[in-house]
Design a protein around this motif. Structure first.
Motif, PDB file in Angstrom:
ATOM      1  N   HIS A  31      -7.021  -0.834 -32.109  1.00 35.33           N
ATOM      2  CA  HIS A  31      -7.664  -0.742 -33.265  1.00 35.33           C
ATOM      3  C   HIS A  31      -7.789  -2.150 -33.823  1.00 35.33           C
ATOM      4  CE1 HIS A  31      -7.164   3.027 -31.639  1.00 35.33           C
ATOM      5  NE2 HIS A  31      -5.768   3.092 -31.588  1.00 35.33           N
ATOM      6  N   ALA A  48     -19.590   7.612 -33.746  1.00 37.87           N
ATOM      7  CA  ALA A  48     -20.074   8.734 -34.510  1.00 37.87           C
ATOM      8  C   ALA A  48     -20.051   9.649 -34.117  1.00 37.87           C
ATOM      9  CB  ALA A  48     -21.636   8.282 -35.371  1.00 37.87           C
ATOM     10  N   ARG A  60     -18.544  10.880 -39.518  1.00 36.49           N
ATOM     11  CA  ARG A  60     -17.104   9.771 -39.558  1.00 36.49           C
ATOM     12  C   ARG A  60     -17.899   8.874 -38.476  1.00 36.49           C
ATOM     13  NH1 ARG A  60     -11.665  12.765 -39.757  1.00 36.49           N
ATOM     14  NH2 ARG A  60     -12.334  13.666 -42.291  1.00 36.49           N
ATOM     15  N   TYR A  61     -17.680   7.440 -39.168  1.00 34.81           N
ATOM     16  CA  TYR A  61     -18.124   6.257 -38.339  1.00 34.81           C
ATOM     17  C   TYR A  61     -17.392   4.902 -37.922  1.00 34.81           C
ATOM     18  CZ  TYR A  61     -22.360   8.555 -40.400  1.00 34.81           C
ATOM     19  OH  TYR A  61     -23.657   8.674 -40.567  1.00 34.81           O
ATOM     20  N   TYR A  62     -17.528   4.783 -36.751  1.00 32.26           N
ATOM     21  CA  TYR A  62     -16.034   3.960 -36.351  1.00 32.26           C
ATOM     22  C   TYR A  62     -16.828   2.798 -35.565  1.00 32.26           C
ATOM     23  CZ  TYR A  62     -13.418   8.318 -36.405  1.00 32.26           C
ATOM     24  OH  TYR A  62     -12.444   9.406 -36.885  1.00 32.26           O
ATOM     25  N   GLU A  87     -12.318   1.774 -34.954  1.00 31.27           N
ATOM     26  CA  GLU A  87     -11.722   1.780 -35.700  1.00 31.27           C
ATOM     27  C   GLU A  87     -12.453   2.648 -37.588  1.00 31.27           C
ATOM     28  OE1 GLU A  87      -8.982  -1.106 -38.037  1.00 31.27           O
ATOM     29  OE2 GLU A  87     -10.880  -1.869 -37.253  1.00 31.27           O
ATOM     30  N   PRO A  88     -12.223   3.021 -38.295  1.00 28.44           N
ATOM     31  CA  PRO A  88     -13.139   3.894 -38.765  1.00 28.44           C
ATOM     32  C   PRO A  88     -13.524   2.866 -40.000  1.00 28.44           C
ATOM     33  CG  PRO A  88     -10.789   5.006 -39.071  1.00 28.44           C
ATOM     34  CD  PRO A  88     -10.757   3.673 -38.553  1.00 28.44           C
ATOM     35  N   GLN A 141     -16.806   4.167 -42.258  1.00 32.20           N
ATOM     36  CA  GLN A 141     -17.346   4.475 -42.965  1.00 32.20           C
ATOM     37  C   GLN A 141     -17.970   5.573 -42.953  1.00 32.20           C
ATOM     38  OE1 GLN A 141     -21.664   2.687 -43.205  1.00 32.20           O
ATOM     39  NE2 GLN A 141     -22.310   4.411 -42.235  1.00 32.20           N
ATOM     40  N   LEU A 142     -17.776   6.238 -43.764  1.00 30.46           N
ATOM     41  CA  LEU A 142     -17.905   8.222 -44.399  1.00 30.46           C
ATOM     42  C   LEU A 142     -19.666   8.201 -44.499  1.00 30.46           C
ATOM     43  CD1 LEU A 142     -14.563   9.511 -45.891  1.00 30.46           C
ATOM     44  CD2 LEU A 142     -14.892   9.196 -43.308  1.00 30.46           C
ATOM     45  N   ALA A 182      -8.499   9.482 -44.402  1.00 33.95           N
ATOM     46  CA  ALA A 182      -9.713   9.469 -43.560  1.00 33.95           C
ATOM     47  C   ALA A 182     -10.332   8.053 -43.371  1.00 33.95           C
ATOM     48  CB  ALA A 182     -11.319  10.421 -43.890  1.00 33.95           C
ATOM     49  N   LEU A 183     -10.391   6.998 -44.548  1.00 33.92           N
ATOM     50  CA  LEU A 183     -10.755   5.906 -43.471  1.00 33.92           C
ATOM     51  C   LEU A 183      -9.738   4.394 -43.364  1.00 33.92           C
ATOM     52  CD1 LEU A 183     -13.642   4.855 -46.630  1.00 33.92           C
ATOM     53  CD2 LEU A 183     -13.838   5.751 -43.864  1.00 33.92           C
ATOM     54  N   LYS A 184      -7.999   5.506 -43.566  1.00 33.02           N
ATOM     55  CA  LYS A 184      -7.015   4.455 -43.220  1.00 33.02           C
ATOM     56  C   LYS A 184      -7.432   2.678 -44.413  1.00 33.02           C
ATOM     57  CE  LYS A 184      -6.104   6.344 -38.733  1.00 33.02           C
ATOM     58  NZ  LYS A 184      -6.185   6.897 -36.824  1.00 33.02           N
TER      59      LYS A 184
END
Length: 316
Positions: A31, A172, A204-206, A210-211, A213-214, A270-272
């Motif tokens: 990750h 996403a 949610r975007y990865y 890795e997260p 962006q929301l 959510a974004l850690k």
């Protein structure tokens, strides 16, 4: 201060190649982005203790990589050894992630009566070094990402397009679609009456797993109606803007307002986000050829993993 043995990069390469792993495959396991891992293996960047632990697990190295890294205690100043141990433990870091949003707005780099920086401020500095400074950002390409030509050629959404252009692996997911009264600021941007109904799509975007962006997208109910925008999480080739264009709403102009703040507890989870890392807020409005707004999205981005880039012509 983090001290890395010169043999770290060599051992990492031997382990990775011995297991037949590409940088992209290893990135999905640990990750971290494949570009960051390449920089570590080639010696361009030094790994942090947390990265070393992740690589140990991902490469089944039984702690061999972690043992090649040492964190000198004097780097913490007045922070005691227990604080250092907590900063280097997985459980403490996960706990810090969960509590980041509650603590961040209240914590400040105040000074104690004897003039030394508080222990919390120094611990925050250490965590910032571990999590932030060595992480390559994904740039939000605010011009290219909305290119209609590129969207038609690639079939990709703006996020997928810009991430792919930068050698990242995008993903996403739309995890909720709801009908609700427009929030007051959104109603104003969409020229709606107070309380008028909108469709909200929460995404949610990865990047490289890795997260980062929301996004909460608001579309007037009178536009979305019974279309795919209301009923489908996967909008197909071209994503949101292609489906809006199918309905006769073609983007002619984009306006974006950029601010920063600390994340809420829900956003931090959510974004850690690591402790003390703020988020970038982009309030995005799309208008048609007549200047009428038809879509607003509130983007919430990790400031340690993303940057925002604008390019614009100059007037007289």
């Amino acid at each position: 201060m983090t001290v890395v043995d010169l043999g770290f990069a060599r051992l990492m390469r031997e382990l990775r190649q011995g297991q037949g792993l590409s940088f992209r495959r290893l990135a999905k396991i640990v990750h971290y982005s494949h570009t960051y891992l390449w920089d570590i293996e080639t010696g361009i960047k030094q790994p942090t203790p947390h990265v070393a632990e992740a690589l140990d697990r991902g490469l089944n190295a039984n702690g061999r990589l972690t043992r090649l890294i040492a964190v000198e205690a004097q780097a913490l100043g007045t922070v005691d050894s227990s604080s250092l141990a907590a900063a280097n433990s997985d459980s403490a870091l996960r706990s810090a992630d969960v509590q980041a949003a509650d603590r961040a707005p209240r914590m400040s780099a105040t000074r104690s009566p004897d003039g030394s920086a508080s222990q919390w401020a120094q611990a925050a500095s250490l965590l910032y070094d571990i999590f932030v400074r060595n992480r390559p950002p994904l740039t939000r390409l605010c011009v290219e990402r909305y290119s209609r030509r590129l969207r038609r050629e690639t079939g990709a959404s703006p996020f997928h397009m810009e991430a792919t252009m930068q050698g990242r692996t995008p993903h996403a997911e739309c995890y909720a679609i709801s009908r609700q009264p427009a929030p007051s600021d959104i109603a104003g941007l969409l020229s709606l009456a107070p309380g008028e109904q909108v469709i909200c799509r929460e995404n949610r975007y990865y990047a490289d797993g890795e997260p980062i962006q929301l996004g909460h997208t608001y579309i007037p109910l009178k536009i979305a109606k019974s279309s795919a925008l209301f009923h489908k999480t996967n909008l197909g080739p071209g994503g949101l803007f292609e489906r809006l264009e199918d309905l006769g709403y073609r983007v002619a102009r984009i306006r974006e307002q950029v601010t920063t703040r600390f994340p809420t507890r829900q956003e931090a989870l959510a974004l850690k986000t690591p402790p003390y890392v703020p988020v970038i807020l982009v309030l995005h409005t799309a208008t048609d050829d007549n200047g009428s707004p038809f879509e607003v999205t509130r983007f919430i981005m990790r400031s340690d993993l993303m940057t925002v880039q604008y390019e614009m012509p100059l007037g007289d």
